[in-house]
Design a protein around this motif. Structure first.
Motif, PDB file in Angstrom:
ATOM      1  N   CYS A  48       0.831  -1.202   0.000  1.00 35.66           N
ATOM      2  CA  CYS A  48       0.000   0.000   0.000  1.00 35.66           C
ATOM      3  C   CYS A  48       0.868   1.257   0.000  1.00 35.66           C
ATOM      4  O   CYS A  48       2.059   1.223   0.336  1.00 35.66           O
ATOM      5  CB  CYS A  48      -0.947   0.005   1.200  1.00 35.66           C
ATOM      6  SG  CYS A  48      -0.233   0.667   2.719  1.00 35.66           S
ATOM      7  N   HIS A  49       0.255   2.396  -0.361  1.00 35.13           N
ATOM      8  CA  HIS A  49       0.976   3.664  -0.420  1.00 35.13           C
ATOM      9  C   HIS A  49       0.371   4.732   0.493  1.00 35.13           C
ATOM     10  O   HIS A  49       0.959   5.797   0.659  1.00 35.13           O
ATOM     11  CB  HIS A  49       1.021   4.186  -1.850  1.00 35.13           C
ATOM     12  CG  HIS A  49       1.700   3.238  -2.792  1.00 35.13           C
ATOM     13  ND1 HIS A  49       3.031   2.881  -2.671  1.00 35.13           N
ATOM     14  CD2 HIS A  49       1.232   2.535  -3.853  1.00 35.13           C
ATOM     15  CE1 HIS A  49       3.360   2.026  -3.609  1.00 35.13           C
ATOM     16  NE2 HIS A  49       2.287   1.792  -4.345  1.00 35.13           N
ATOM     17  N   VAL A  50      -0.789   4.447   1.043  1.00 35.76           N
ATOM     18  CA  VAL A  50      -1.440   5.373   1.980  1.00 35.76           C
ATOM     19  C   VAL A  50      -1.992   4.582   3.153  1.00 35.76           C
ATOM     20  O   VAL A  50      -2.682   3.566   2.951  1.00 35.76           O
ATOM     21  CB  VAL A  50      -2.589   6.169   1.303  1.00 35.76           C
ATOM     22  CG1 VAL A  50      -3.389   6.945   2.338  1.00 35.76           C
ATOM     23  CG2 VAL A  50      -2.027   7.126   0.249  1.00 35.76           C
ATOM     24  N   VAL A  51      -1.688   5.030   4.367  1.00 37.54           N
ATOM     25  CA  VAL A  51      -2.274   4.463   5.584  1.00 37.54           C
ATOM     26  C   VAL A  51      -3.111   5.547   6.234  1.00 37.54           C
ATOM     27  O   VAL A  51      -2.592   6.613   6.590  1.00 37.54           O
ATOM     28  CB  VAL A  51      -1.197   3.962   6.568  1.00 37.54           C
ATOM     29  CG1 VAL A  51      -1.848   3.459   7.854  1.00 37.54           C
ATOM     30  CG2 VAL A  51      -0.343   2.879   5.939  1.00 37.54           C
ATOM     31  N   MET A  52      -4.401   5.293   6.373  1.00 33.88           N
ATOM     32  CA  MET A  52      -5.299   6.237   7.046  1.00 33.88           C
ATOM     33  C   MET A  52      -5.353   5.843   8.521  1.00 33.88           C
ATOM     34  O   MET A  52      -5.886   4.784   8.873  1.00 33.88           O
ATOM     35  CB  MET A  52      -6.683   6.197   6.417  1.00 33.88           C
ATOM     36  CG  MET A  52      -6.714   6.460   4.919  1.00 33.88           C
ATOM     37  SD  MET A  52      -6.156   8.121   4.465  1.00 33.88           S
ATOM     38  CE  MET A  52      -7.523   9.120   5.075  1.00 33.88           C
ATOM     39  N   ALA A  53      -4.779   6.690   9.395  1.00 34.19           N
ATOM     40  CA  ALA A  53      -4.618   6.356  10.810  1.00 34.19           C
ATOM     41  C   ALA A  53      -5.516   7.245  11.671  1.00 34.19           C
ATOM     42  O   ALA A  53      -5.340   8.466  11.723  1.00 34.19           O
ATOM     43  CB  ALA A  53      -3.160   6.521  11.228  1.00 34.19           C
ATOM     44  N   SER A  54      -6.463   6.611  12.355  1.00 38.08           N
ATOM     45  CA  SER A  54      -7.418   7.344  13.179  1.00 38.08           C
ATOM     46  C   SER A  54      -7.373   6.843  14.615  1.00 38.08           C
ATOM     47  O   SER A  54      -6.738   5.835  14.934  1.00 38.08           O
ATOM     48  CB  SER A  54      -8.834   7.178  12.612  1.00 38.08           C
ATOM     49  OG  SER A  54      -9.782   7.847  13.420  1.00 38.08           O
ATOM     50  N   GLY A  55      -8.087   7.547  15.469  1.00 38.20           N
ATOM     51  CA  GLY A  55      -8.203   7.177  16.867  1.00 38.20           C
ATOM     52  C   GLY A  55      -8.771   8.356  17.629  1.00 38.20           C
ATOM     53  O   GLY A  55      -8.714   9.503  17.156  1.00 38.20           O
ATOM     54  N   PRO A  56      -9.313   8.139  18.810  1.00 37.63           N
ATOM     55  CA  PRO A  56      -9.914   9.231  19.576  1.00 37.63           C
ATOM     56  C   PRO A  56      -8.863  10.163  20.166  1.00 37.63           C
ATOM     57  O   PRO A  56      -7.653   9.903  20.087  1.00 37.63           O
ATOM     58  CB  PRO A  56     -10.689   8.499  20.673  1.00 37.63           C
ATOM     59  CG  PRO A  56      -9.961   7.205  20.837  1.00 37.63           C
ATOM     60  CD  PRO A  56      -9.454   6.841  19.476  1.00 37.63           C
ATOM     61  N   SER A  57      -9.320  11.240  20.756  1.00 38.36           N
ATOM     62  CA  SER A  57      -8.421  12.234  21.340  1.00 38.36           C
ATOM     63  C   SER A  57      -7.491  11.602  22.371  1.00 38.36           C
ATOM     64  O   SER A  57      -7.916  10.798  23.207  1.00 38.36           O
ATOM     65  CB  SER A  57      -9.253  13.337  22.017  1.00 38.36           C
ATOM     66  OG  SER A  57      -8.420  14.258  22.671  1.00 38.36           O
ATOM     67  N   ALA A  58      -6.205  11.968  22.304  1.00 42.01           N
ATOM     68  CA  ALA A  58      -5.179  11.515  23.252  1.00 42.01           C
ATOM     69  C   ALA A  58      -4.969  10.005  23.223  1.00 42.01           C
ATOM     70  O   ALA A  58      -4.536   9.420  24.212  1.00 42.01           O
ATOM     71  CB  ALA A  58      -5.502  11.980  24.670  1.00 42.01           C
ATOM     72  N   SER A  59      -5.260   9.385  22.090  1.00 42.99           N
ATOM     73  CA  SER A  59      -4.997   7.952  21.952  1.00 42.99           C
ATOM     74  C   SER A  59      -3.553   7.677  21.527  1.00 42.99           C
ATOM     75  O   SER A  59      -3.124   6.522  21.497  1.00 42.99           O
ATOM     76  CB  SER A  59      -5.955   7.326  20.930  1.00 42.99           C
ATOM     77  OG  SER A  59      -5.801   7.922  19.651  1.00 42.99           O
TER      78      SER A  59
END
Length: 311
Positions: A48-59
């Motif tokens: 892959c060429h893009v990693v979409m990284a999410s998570g809640p505040s202060a994670s």
């Protein structure tokens, strides 16, 4: 797809016993590093060429994303981190809350069209021009920041809305992986939960805001309910569709906050109108054996909140 097992129930007595060992911090850091390295291996294997990284505040999104990019580079893959914060619209263009204030938690505060265009360019050409947001003026700067990763590089795009499909709705999903970053450890005395993951996150945020952002504990606590509502609406509905889960727990963390929160509690004004909520947090951390922070390495995720982060 990531598998979401129940959060781990850790007995406080177990943590306090481990805290007596001089190697406790080192082992916890090695565990976290191993989790990051495992994700990096999977990213390379996928091509892959893009990693979409999410998570809640202060994670720990920011440090985890930086650590992931660093590991990818160590493995010979060009990589960098792109913050979705730079895609904020000018504050006059934000949607409004029910109280008539700019809604910073809404996905529609972001320039979704430009995000789609930028991701498409990264996938197609390995480069794009990124906007730059000035938080002091709450507006976008005129100059842009060009980035180039080549056809084989990886952009880790991090932010609370990174898993929202609106960010990639006009992009071919091939070449994109999604990563949810969150804490998975909660702390108990017997059957009684003393510290939940949200307690750890608000504590991380209180300390970081006091040290680096000029916000009092009262100001942080005053917006926490709205932040949680935004998480429930904009973040958590999409986590079950992520490709990977990165556990951002650090087992020794409550022992470090035990000392810090004890110090903050000595200020009788700390917490202001939210003093009772603040004291309840402090009482939970009082149950842990305090640890100093001098053995915490400079690239530790915890350094994002207590200071001294070097990556």
């Amino acid at each position: 797809m990531a598998t979401y097992s129940p959060k781990r129930r850790i007995q406080i007595s177990q943590v306090n016993e481990l805290a007596r060992d001089a190697g406790f911090i080192k082992r916890c850091e090695e565990d976290y590093t191993a989790r990051v390295n495992l994700i990096a291996d999977e990213v390379i294997r996928s091509g892959c060429h893009v990693v979409m990284a999410s998570g809640p505040s202060a994670s720990g999104k920011t440090t985890s994303s930086l650590r992931l990019a660093s590991r990818l580079r160590a493995l010979g893959t060009e990589a960098l981190v792109v913050s979705l914060d730079d895609f904020f619209k000018n504050i006059a263009d934000y949607p409004l809350t029910e109280e008539g204030k700019p809604d910073l938690e809404s996905v529609y505060a972001l320039d979704l069209e430009l995000i789609n265009e930028s991701i498409a360019a990264l996938l197609r050409d390995g480069k794009c021009e990124l906007p730059q947001f000035d938080f002091k003026t709450q507006s976008r700067r005129a100059e842009k920041r060009p980035i180039s990763l080549g056809k084989k590089g990886v952009a880790v795009i991090e932010g609370i809305h990174a898993l929202n499909p609106l960010l990639t709705q006009s992009v071919d999903g091939k070449g994109i992986l999604s990563l949810y970053i969150g804490l998975r450890e909660e702390f108990y005395e017997g059957e009684a939960r003393i510290i939940a993951t949200r307690d750890l996150r608000i504590t991380r945020r209180i300390v970081r805001d006091l040290l680096f952002r000029g916000y009092t504990a009262e100001e942080t606590l005053s917006v926490w309910r709205h932040i949680q509502e935004g998480e429930d609406k904009w973040i958590k509905p999409f986590r079950n569709g992520s490709d990977f889960l990165l556990d951002s727990s650090v087992l020794y963390e409550p022992c470090v906050f035990s000392r810090i929160m004890s110090f903050l509690r000595s200020d009788e004004g700390c917490g202001g109108t939210f003093r009772a909520q603040f004291l309840k947090l402090c009482e939970g951390f009082e149950r842990f054996a305090p640890l100093e922070d001098d053995e915490i390495p400079p690239d530790s995720l915890l350094r994002e909140f207590i200071g001294g982060l070097e990556l």
